[in-house]
Write a protein that holds these residues in place. Structure first.
Motif, PDB file in Angstrom:
ATOM      1  N   THR A  49       0.128  24.631  30.648  1.00 51.03           N
ATOM      2  CA  THR A  49      -0.091  25.055  32.032  1.00 51.03           C
ATOM      3  C   THR A  49       0.958  24.466  32.977  1.00 51.03           C
ATOM      4  O   THR A  49       1.189  24.982  34.062  1.00 51.03           O
ATOM      5  CB  THR A  49      -1.507  24.712  32.494  1.00 51.03           C
ATOM      6  OG1 THR A  49      -1.753  25.418  33.685  1.00 51.03           O
ATOM      7  CG2 THR A  49      -1.713  23.254  32.760  1.00 51.03           C
ATOM      8  N   PRO A  76      -2.442  30.671  47.688  1.00 53.16           N
ATOM      9  CA  PRO A  76      -1.912  31.156  46.409  1.00 53.16           C
ATOM     10  C   PRO A  76      -1.710  30.055  45.387  1.00 53.16           C
ATOM     11  O   PRO A  76      -1.676  30.310  44.194  1.00 53.16           O
ATOM     12  CB  PRO A  76      -0.566  31.779  46.814  1.00 53.16           C
ATOM     13  CG  PRO A  76      -0.188  31.114  48.079  1.00 53.16           C
ATOM     14  CD  PRO A  76      -1.449  30.751  48.776  1.00 53.16           C
ATOM     15  N   SER A  77      -1.606  28.811  45.884  1.00 57.57           N
ATOM     16  CA  SER A  77      -1.322  27.728  44.950  1.00 57.57           C
ATOM     17  C   SER A  77      -2.592  27.154  44.336  1.00 57.57           C
ATOM     18  O   SER A  77      -2.521  26.222  43.553  1.00 57.57           O
ATOM     19  CB  SER A  77      -0.556  26.627  45.676  1.00 57.57           C
ATOM     20  OG  SER A  77      -1.285  26.240  46.816  1.00 57.57           O
ATOM     21  N   PRO A  81      -5.555  27.662  41.924  1.00 56.27           N
ATOM     22  CA  PRO A  81      -6.233  28.504  40.934  1.00 56.27           C
ATOM     23  C   PRO A  81      -7.743  28.471  41.147  1.00 56.27           C
ATOM     24  O   PRO A  81      -8.309  27.442  41.498  1.00 56.27           O
ATOM     25  CB  PRO A  81      -5.854  27.858  39.597  1.00 56.27           C
ATOM     26  CG  PRO A  81      -5.206  26.578  39.909  1.00 56.27           C
ATOM     27  CD  PRO A  81      -4.796  26.570  41.329  1.00 56.27           C
ATOM     28  N   ALA A 116       5.399  30.579  44.772  1.00 59.60           N
ATOM     29  CA  ALA A 116       4.545  31.585  45.416  1.00 59.60           C
ATOM     30  C   ALA A 116       4.012  31.053  46.732  1.00 59.60           C
ATOM     31  O   ALA A 116       4.006  31.744  47.748  1.00 59.60           O
ATOM     32  CB  ALA A 116       3.393  31.955  44.492  1.00 59.60           C
ATOM     33  N   ALA A 117       3.618  29.790  46.726  1.00 58.98           N
ATOM     34  CA  ALA A 117       3.066  29.188  47.946  1.00 58.98           C
ATOM     35  C   ALA A 117       4.136  29.112  49.022  1.00 58.98           C
ATOM     36  O   ALA A 117       3.884  29.403  50.185  1.00 58.98           O
ATOM     37  CB  ALA A 117       2.545  27.792  47.631  1.00 58.98           C
ATOM     38  N   VAL A 162       3.297  26.802  34.345  1.00 59.66           N
ATOM     39  CA  VAL A 162       2.828  27.730  35.389  1.00 59.66           C
ATOM     40  C   VAL A 162       3.054  27.143  36.773  1.00 59.66           C
ATOM     41  O   VAL A 162       3.255  27.847  37.738  1.00 59.66           O
ATOM     42  CB  VAL A 162       1.311  28.033  35.186  1.00 59.66           C
ATOM     43  CG1 VAL A 162       0.788  28.991  36.231  1.00 59.66           C
ATOM     44  CG2 VAL A 162       1.086  28.579  33.784  1.00 59.66           C
ATOM     45  N   ILE A 163       3.052  25.831  36.844  1.00 60.99           N
ATOM     46  CA  ILE A 163       3.083  25.159  38.150  1.00 60.99           C
ATOM     47  C   ILE A 163       4.253  25.578  39.035  1.00 60.99           C
ATOM     48  O   ILE A 163       4.038  25.963  40.185  1.00 60.99           O
ATOM     49  CB  ILE A 163       3.029  23.622  37.966  1.00 60.99           C
ATOM     50  CG1 ILE A 163       1.613  23.254  37.494  1.00 60.99           C
ATOM     51  CG2 ILE A 163       3.342  22.884  39.259  1.00 60.99           C
ATOM     52  CD1 ILE A 163       1.528  21.884  36.876  1.00 60.99           C
ATOM     53  N   LEU A 198      -1.898  20.426  40.773  1.00 62.20           N
ATOM     54  CA  LEU A 198      -0.795  21.374  40.609  1.00 62.20           C
ATOM     55  C   LEU A 198       0.504  20.649  40.303  1.00 62.20           C
ATOM     56  O   LEU A 198       1.414  21.202  39.735  1.00 62.20           O
ATOM     57  CB  LEU A 198      -0.647  22.208  41.878  1.00 62.20           C
ATOM     58  CG  LEU A 198      -1.895  23.019  42.215  1.00 62.20           C
ATOM     59  CD1 LEU A 198      -1.803  23.599  43.589  1.00 62.20           C
ATOM     60  CD2 LEU A 198      -2.105  24.111  41.189  1.00 62.20           C
ATOM     61  N   SER A 253      -3.701  28.324  34.408  1.00 65.56           N
ATOM     62  CA  SER A 253      -4.427  27.443  35.322  1.00 65.56           C
ATOM     63  C   SER A 253      -5.765  28.066  35.723  1.00 65.56           C
ATOM     64  O   SER A 253      -6.766  27.371  35.888  1.00 65.56           O
ATOM     65  CB  SER A 253      -3.578  27.165  36.558  1.00 65.56           C
ATOM     66  OG  SER A 253      -3.103  28.379  37.092  1.00 65.56           O
ATOM     67  N   LEU A 261      -6.909  32.664  50.600  1.00 64.06           N
ATOM     68  CA  LEU A 261      -5.513  32.890  50.987  1.00 64.06           C
ATOM     69  C   LEU A 261      -4.563  31.848  50.409  1.00 64.06           C
ATOM     70  O   LEU A 261      -3.371  31.879  50.698  1.00 64.06           O
ATOM     71  CB  LEU A 261      -5.379  32.901  52.521  1.00 64.06           C
ATOM     72  CG  LEU A 261      -6.108  34.022  53.278  1.00 64.06           C
ATOM     73  CD1 LEU A 261      -5.765  33.964  54.755  1.00 64.06           C
ATOM     74  CD2 LEU A 261      -5.751  35.393  52.732  1.00 64.06           C
ATOM     75  N   ASN A 290       3.629  28.817  40.739  1.00 63.90           N
ATOM     76  CA  ASN A 290       2.628  28.717  41.809  1.00 63.90           C
ATOM     77  C   ASN A 290       3.245  28.120  43.065  1.00 63.90           C
ATOM     78  O   ASN A 290       2.989  28.573  44.175  1.00 63.90           O
ATOM     79  CB  ASN A 290       1.462  27.843  41.349  1.00 63.90           C
ATOM     80  CG  ASN A 290       0.420  28.673  40.647  1.00 63.90           C
ATOM     81  OD1 ASN A 290       0.388  29.881  40.818  1.00 63.90           O
ATOM     82  ND2 ASN A 290      -0.393  28.029  39.843  1.00 63.90           N
TER      83      ASN A 290
END
Lengths: 431, 93
Positions: free
Chosen positions: B9, A233-234, A236, B19-20, B12-13, A387, A313, A231, B16
């Motif tokens: 990449t 999403p952050s 990969p 999204a979180a 992309v961070i 991240l 990622s 669950l 993400n």
């Protein structure tokens, strides 16, 4: 008539099945001491970790992996716990009486594995002295925290599994109370309210509880545990709707493999060839082979998704496994831990003349180890790729982590051995 | 090649992270956990009750079962409290 003559008499059968309780040789003490040493070392290593903190481990944040061997161990033991009792439940629900001798072996595996899963997660906590906060703040957290769901469902699962074992064992405890006067006080406590006519009611309750347990297994091993990962999403490598079926298949596979190994060892140790028959290993081995092949398919599906057109990622996590720092673990795990044993097990099903109990046990042992490694490869590589713009970290468990993981496994075997000395591990016959 | 990919990449961070954030907001407002637990625990309660009803109609074993269940869950919760207290004595506060 010939079959009747071959069938062992009830009393002789019970004496044979009570062999672990009746005889305690030197070998037992050596074995117990051999297990107590790593268990004691684990207590010492944990004590050091408690007073000096998680800095003694190789887990680091933000650069490095904040989760490592302990979480891999937790997921592994939760998996073992789910499949163990699943076998017992399936035997009852599908009337697979042929497999009854290994039912309790699976049930006990479940309960001990759940305890070890709990220990693993407690040890991973930075401040385990605040463990009661899980209960105190449960009402506030349960709405949003998948970890709270885990605690809730694991407690329910542990309770149901333990009560299931207790109910289905009561008939045998009566025989134990008669045969072992020294421990009869203990058996009598567990036999509270016993009446000889309760068998029918217990059978009915166990049947319904089996359905509840199978449902919980699906929702726990294929639900709340994988949702801790799937669950997010952050993260990969973790964020995937496949997480549920992936973990559930691993749970069933690892547990069946463990039941085969434990049954094989007990069969050899106590000369139970007459009771734990080769057909049991053949059936479980074939099922394990198919499950393992299905798991390889899930790995393929996951890796293809991560490499085809996924966010970069995701691809980089996959690269770590394929040709990065985890490749030396990933490929042997896949080829020697999953693929080769699965082919051996399925080949035995296709060509019955190739079947061998020892071969099945060895193949299952390799699968158990591979499933531990797989849990490690699920947890760690994803966390190493930060991240936020931090440099990439590395992770290799420290001696404290290895000591604790080895000690937990030794403690699990020790608890299993102690259970064998007090309770019948195979269902007894009428006397 | 990998170095180039690593640099790329970074693009992309943010996606993400966003999204979180969105996901968190949805989860917080929905209290989805109660639904999840209801879906899991509900059928288990129904099945457990079903196990106690029906023939033979005796309430001795179901009574023992319920009693043991309460005892076991209480023991688990108490063990959390006991472990916490014990560990407080070891861990430097």
């Amino acid at each position: 008539m010939a079959a009747m003559m071959r069938r062992p008499e009830p009393d002789r059968t019970n004496v044979a099945l009570l062999r672990p309780l009746l005889h305690t040789g030197q070998g037992f003490y050596f074995f117990a001491v051999a297990l107590l040493i790593p268990a004691a070392w684990f207590v010492y290593a944990w004590y050091l970790q408690l007073i000096r903190g998680l800095g003694l481990t190789s887990m680091r944040t933000p650069v490095g992996a904040p989760w490592g061997a302990y979480i891999a161990n937790f997921v592994f033991f939760v998996g073992l716990a789910h499949g163990g009792i699943a076998i017992a439940a399936a035997i009852r629900l599908l009337n697979l009486t042929k497999y009854t001798p290994v039912a309790r072996i699976g049930e006990v595996l479940t309960i001990i594995s759940l305890m070890m899963a709990g220990v693993s997660i407690t040890i991973d906590m930075g401040r385990p002295d605040r463990i009661f906060n899980i209960i105190i703040y449960w009402p506030q957290r349960v709405g949003t925290s998948s970890l709270s769901w885990d605690v809730t469902v694991i407690i329910i699962y542990f309770t149901l599994s333990t009560l299931y074992l207790w109910l289905t064992m009561r008939k045998d405890l009566v025989l134990c109370a008669k045969r072992f006067p020294k421990l009869s006080w203990f058996y009598k406590i567990l036999l509270i309210g016993y009446k000889p006519d309760e068998e029918h009611k217990i059978e009915r309750m166990a049947w319904w509880l089996s359905i509840a347990i199978v449902f919980l297994i699906v929702m726990l091993s294929g639900g709340v545990v994988p949702w801790i990962f799937g669950l997010l999403p952050s993260q990969p490598g973790w964020f995937s709707a496949l997480a549920g079926p992936y973990f559930l298949t691993a749970a069933i596979g690892s547990a069946i493999a463990a039941v085969i190994v434990v049954s094989g060892v007990l069969r050899k140790l106590f000369n139970w060839q007459e009771y734990i028959k080769p057909e049991i290993f053949k059936g479980l081995g074939t099922f394990l082979g198919i499950i393992t092949l299905f798991y390889i398919y899930l790995i393929l599906a996951e890796q293809l998704t991560m490499r085809y057109a996924a966010p970069l990622s995701e691809f980089l996590i996959s690269e770590k496994l394929f040709q990065g720092e985890f490749a030396p673990i990933f490929w042997p795990m896949l080829l020697l831990g999953f693929f080769t044993p699965a082919i051996i097990l399925v080949s035995q099903a296709i060509h019955p003349q190739w079947f061998g109990v020892t071969r099945t046990i060895l193949a299952s042992g390799a699968i158990v180890v591979a499933f531990w490694v797989k849990r490690f490869l699920i947890v760690v590589p994803s966390l190493l790729r930060p991240l936020l713009p931090f440099p990439e970290g590395s992770y290799s468990p420290s001696w404290v982590e290895w000591s604790i993981v080895a000690g937990i496994i030794a403690s699990a075997i020790l608890l299993y051995t102690l259970f064998l000395k007090v309770f019948p591990i195979v269902e007894l016959g009428e006397e | 090649m990998i170095d180039l990919l690593l640099r790329l990449t970074d693009f992309v961070i943010p996606a993400n992270a966003i999204a979180a954030e969105v996901s968190d907001r949805q989860t917080m407002s929905g209290n989805i956990g109660f639904i999840v637990l209801a879906i899991i625990v509900g059928p288990v309660i129904i099945l457990t009750i079903a196990s106690m009803l029906g023939h033979p109609r005796t309430f001795r074993i179901p009574g023992l079962f319920i009693g043991s269940m309460i005892l076991l869950i209480s023991a688990i919760i108490s063990s959390f409290a006991a472990a916490g207290m014990l560990l407080k004595l070891i861990i430097p506060q």
